[in-house]
Design an enzyme around this catalytic site. Structure first.
Site, mmCIF file in Angstrom:
data_model
loop_
_atom_site.group_PDB
_atom_site.id
_atom_site.type_symbol
_atom_site.label_atom_id
_atom_site.label_comp_id
_atom_site.label_asym_id
_atom_site.label_seq_id
_atom_site.Cartn_x
_atom_site.Cartn_y
_atom_site.Cartn_z
ATOM 1 N N SER A 1 1.949 -0.887 -6.424
ATOM 2 C CA SER A 1 1.951 -1.982 -7.392
ATOM 3 C C SER A 1 3.254 -1.975 -8.184
ATOM 4 O O SER A 1 3.709 -0.913 -8.624
ATOM 5 C CB SER A 1 0.761 -1.838 -8.343
ATOM 6 O OG SER A 1 0.499 -3.042 -9.013
ATOM 7 N N CYS B 1 -8.347 -0.778 -16.330
ATOM 8 C CA CYS B 1 -9.312 -1.658 -15.683
ATOM 9 C C CYS B 1 -10.737 -1.415 -16.133
ATOM 10 O O CYS B 1 -11.636 -2.207 -15.846
ATOM 11 C CB CYS B 1 -9.217 -1.498 -14.164
ATOM 12 S SG CYS B 1 -7.597 -1.951 -13.504
ATOM 13 N N THR C 1 2.564 -18.832 -0.292
ATOM 14 C CA THR C 1 4.000 -18.841 -0.547
ATOM 15 C C THR C 1 4.425 -17.539 -1.219
ATOM 16 O O THR C 1 3.816 -17.120 -2.209
ATOM 17 C CB THR C 1 4.376 -20.028 -1.449
ATOM 18 O OG1 THR C 1 3.995 -21.243 -0.799
ATOM 19 C CG2 THR C 1 5.875 -20.050 -1.725
ATOM 20 N N HIS D 1 4.040 -3.161 -11.207
ATOM 21 C CA HIS D 1 4.038 -2.952 -12.656
ATOM 22 C C HIS D 1 3.805 -1.500 -13.055
ATOM 23 O O HIS D 1 3.781 -1.182 -14.237
ATOM 24 C CB HIS D 1 3.020 -3.870 -13.341
ATOM 25 C CG HIS D 1 1.600 -3.455 -13.177
ATOM 26 N ND1 HIS D 1 0.895 -2.803 -14.160
ATOM 27 C CD2 HIS D 1 0.748 -3.599 -12.144
ATOM 28 C CE1 HIS D 1 -0.335 -2.569 -13.743
ATOM 29 N NE2 HIS D 1 -0.448 -3.043 -12.515
ATOM 30 N N GLN E 1 -0.295 4.844 -8.775
ATOM 31 C CA GLN E 1 0.159 5.637 -9.926
ATOM 32 C C GLN E 1 1.337 6.545 -9.600
ATOM 33 O O GLN E 1 2.095 6.909 -10.503
ATOM 34 C CB GLN E 1 -1.004 6.478 -10.457
ATOM 35 C CG GLN E 1 -0.822 6.973 -11.878
ATOM 36 C CD GLN E 1 -0.722 5.854 -12.891
ATOM 37 O OE1 GLN E 1 0.244 5.780 -13.641
ATOM 38 N NE2 GLN E 1 -1.698 4.956 -12.916
ATOM 39 N N ASN F 1 -5.052 8.107 -11.940
ATOM 40 C CA ASN F 1 -4.550 7.225 -12.992
ATOM 41 C C ASN F 1 -4.983 7.651 -14.395
ATOM 42 O O ASN F 1 -4.359 7.271 -15.379
ATOM 43 C CB ASN F 1 -5.017 5.791 -12.734
ATOM 44 C CG ASN F 1 -6.511 5.700 -12.507
ATOM 45 O OD1 ASN F 1 -7.029 6.232 -11.524
ATOM 46 N ND2 ASN F 1 -7.215 5.028 -13.403
ATOM 47 N N ALA G 1 -1.669 -3.593 -6.199
ATOM 48 C CA ALA G 1 -2.378 -2.539 -5.488
ATOM 49 C C ALA G 1 -3.858 -2.864 -5.290
ATOM 50 O O ALA G 1 -4.455 -2.450 -4.297
ATOM 51 C CB ALA G 1 -2.237 -1.212 -6.232
ATOM 52 N N THR G 2 -4.468 -3.596 -6.218
ATOM 53 C CA THR G 2 -5.883 -3.941 -6.055
ATOM 54 C C THR G 2 -6.087 -4.778 -4.799
ATOM 55 O O THR G 2 -6.989 -4.510 -3.995
ATOM 56 C CB THR G 2 -6.401 -4.692 -7.291
ATOM 57 O OG1 THR G 2 -6.386 -3.812 -8.408
ATOM 58 C CG2 THR G 2 -7.826 -5.200 -7.067
#
Length: 381
Positions: free
Chosen positions: A200, A327, A242, A202, A180, A152, A71-72
Site C-alpha cells: 500500500s 481499521c 482507468t 500510504h 506494514q 501492524n 493493500a486491502t
C-alpha cells in the site's frame, strides 16, 4: 499542533513523492490507456516506470505488478481470486495466523462460507507465528497460506525465511500481506518462494488510494487468479478501470526513495526508538512483543491502570498516537492481536501504539512522561 506518532496507520508523504503526484495531476494528465498521442504515451511510460520501481524492491519483474487501490484490495484479489481454482481442484484448505489484519481475515472468512476450511495458527507471546503449528497445519489439500510480513499493531517482524522452509516442498500458494513492512524491512519479501505480495502506498510515504498485488510466477506461470471486478482488461484482466497515473507515479517514486534512502532512514528511526524507550522507562511499561524482532518504527506498550483512550486523549496536544489498527479503532473490543499473544485484559485495555518515521519531528518526551505519570497517580494499579 501535536507531533504525529501514528505512522503505522498512515505516513506523511515524502516531498519528492508529492512533487511527482502534483506533476501528473496538473501537467502530464494523460490517460495511460490512450497511447495515441504524446499525453497518453507519456502516461503509459510513467506507469511502466513505476511498476519497475515497485518490482525492484522485491527483486521481481515489472509485469508481475498488478496495480490496485491499496493493500486491502490487493489482499482481496489474492485470496478471493483463488476461489475458482480451489473449487475446481478440490483444494479447499486455507491457513492464516491469528494476528492477520482484518483485510485478510475477513476475505478468508468469506471463503469459508463457500465450502473452504480455514485453519488459524497461533502465535507466541513474542508476537510471531509458531512455525511448528504451521508445519502441523499443512495438508495435501492446502490451497493457500497467508501471513503478514510485519504486524501492524506491534511491529513484530514475522519469520518469513522459516515459513519459506516449511513451504519449500509444498504446492500451496503463499500470500504475504506486506503493507506494514514494504520499503522498511527489505530482505524477507524478496524470497522467491512467496507467490503473492500486497502493498500500500500510504504506508511508505506515498499517496493514499494506490497499492499493488505482486504476483510472482512459478514455473513461468502466474498464480491462477480470477478478477473480482469486471469492465475492462486493464492489469492483465485482473483489475479493470482507468489507471490513476498520478498516484501510480507517486507509489513508484516512494518505492525508489525507500530503496535509495533505506540506511539513512533506519538510522533516524532507530534513534527515535532509543529515545522513546529511554524516556518511557520510568513508567515501567510492558512492551508487547519481543523487541529483538520489532520493526524500529514502532513500539506497542501497555501501562496497566491507564485505559488506552484516557492516555490518548490526555496526550492529544503533545503527540498523536493510537491503540490498535486504524481499521478497527472505532471498535471497543480488545485487540485480537494482543489477545492472540496472550496479553492480559489489563494489558490489552491499556495498550498504546507509538509509530514514527524519518520525517518525524522532535518529541517533547518530558511532557509525555509527566502527563502519563499523572494518569498513573490518578489510576494506581
Amino acid at each position: 499542533m501535536s507531533i504525529y506518532l501514528d505512522c503505522a496507520s498512515t505516513t506523511p508523504v515524502e516531498p519528492a513523492v508529492a512533487q511527482i503526484v502534483r506533476r501528473f495531476t496538473e501537467e502530464d494528465y494523460g490517460n495511460a490507456a490512450s497511447p495515441i498521442h504524446d499525453y497518453g504515451c507519456f502516461a503509459r511510460m510513467a506507469v511502466d516506470h513505476a511498476r519497475g520501481q515497485i518490482a525492484k524492491l522485491v527483486k521481481t519483474r515489472r509485469d508481475d505488478v498488478i496495480l490496485t487501490s491499496g493493500a486491502t484490495e490487493a489482499n482481496n484479489l489474492a485470496l478471493l481470486g483463488l476461489r475458482e481454482y480451489g473449487l475446481k481442484t478440490g483444494r479447499r484448505h486455507l491457513i492464516c495466523s491469528a494476528i492477520e489484519h482484518k483485510a485478510v481475515l475477513e476475505p478468508l472468512e468469506a471463503l469459508t462460507k463457500t465450502g473452504f476450511e480455514l485453519t488459524v495458527i497461533p502465535v507466541g507471546s513474542d508476537g510471531r507465528i509458531l512455525i511448528a503449528a504451521l508445519r502441523k497445519a499443512l495438508r495435501p489439500d492446502t490451497l493457500l497460506v497467508s501471513t503478514m510480513q510485519v504486524n501492524n499493531e506491534t511491529g513484530m517482524i514475522q519469520p518469513l525465511a522459516e515459513i519459506a522452509e516449511v513451504l519449500a516442498d509444498h504446492s500451496a500458494f503463499w500470500h504475504v500481506d506486506a503493507a506494514q513492512g514494504f520499503g522498511k524491512e527489505l530482505d524477507s519479501i524478496t524470497h522467491p518462494r512467496i507467490d503473492l505480495i500486497s502493498i500500500s502506498g500510504h504506508k511508505i510515504y506515498g499517496p493514499k488510494g494506490i497499492g499493488a498485488l505482486i504476483t510472482r510466477k512459478r514455473h513461468s506461470e502466474p498464480p491462477p487468479l480470477k478478477p473480482l471486478m469486471f469492465g475492462g482488461d486493464q492489469e492483465q484482466g485482473l483489475r479493470p478501470g482507468t489507471l490513476p497515473v498520478a498516484l501510480i507515479a507517486g507509489l513508484g517514486e516512494a518505492a525508489r526513495c525507500a530503496l535509495r534512502d533505506h540506511s539513512e532512514r533506519l538510522e533516524k528511526v532507530r534513534h527515535i526508538r532509543a529515545r522513546a524507550l529511554s524516556a518511557l522507562a520510568p513508567l515501567l511499561p510492558v512492551i508487547n512483543g519481543d523487541p529483538a524482532y520489532c520493526l524500529p518504527h514502532v513500539i506497542n506498550i501497555s501501562l496497566p491502570g491507564i485505559p488506552s483512550v484516557t492516555a490518548i486523549r490526555a496526550l492529544a496536544k503533545v503527540i498523536a498516537i493510537s491503540s490498535t489498527s486504524a481499521c478497527t479503532s472505532h471498535h471497543t473490543a480488545p485487540s485480537h492481536v494482543l489477545n492472540a499473544m496472550g496479553c492480559s485484559e489489563a494489558e490489552s485495555s491499556s495498550a498504546l501504539r507509538l509509530s514514527w518515521c524519518h520525517l518525524t519531528d522532535d518529541v517533547d518526551w518530558d511532557t509525555v512522561v509527566t502527563t502519563l505519570k499523572q494518569l498513573q497517580y490518578q489510576n494506581p494499579f
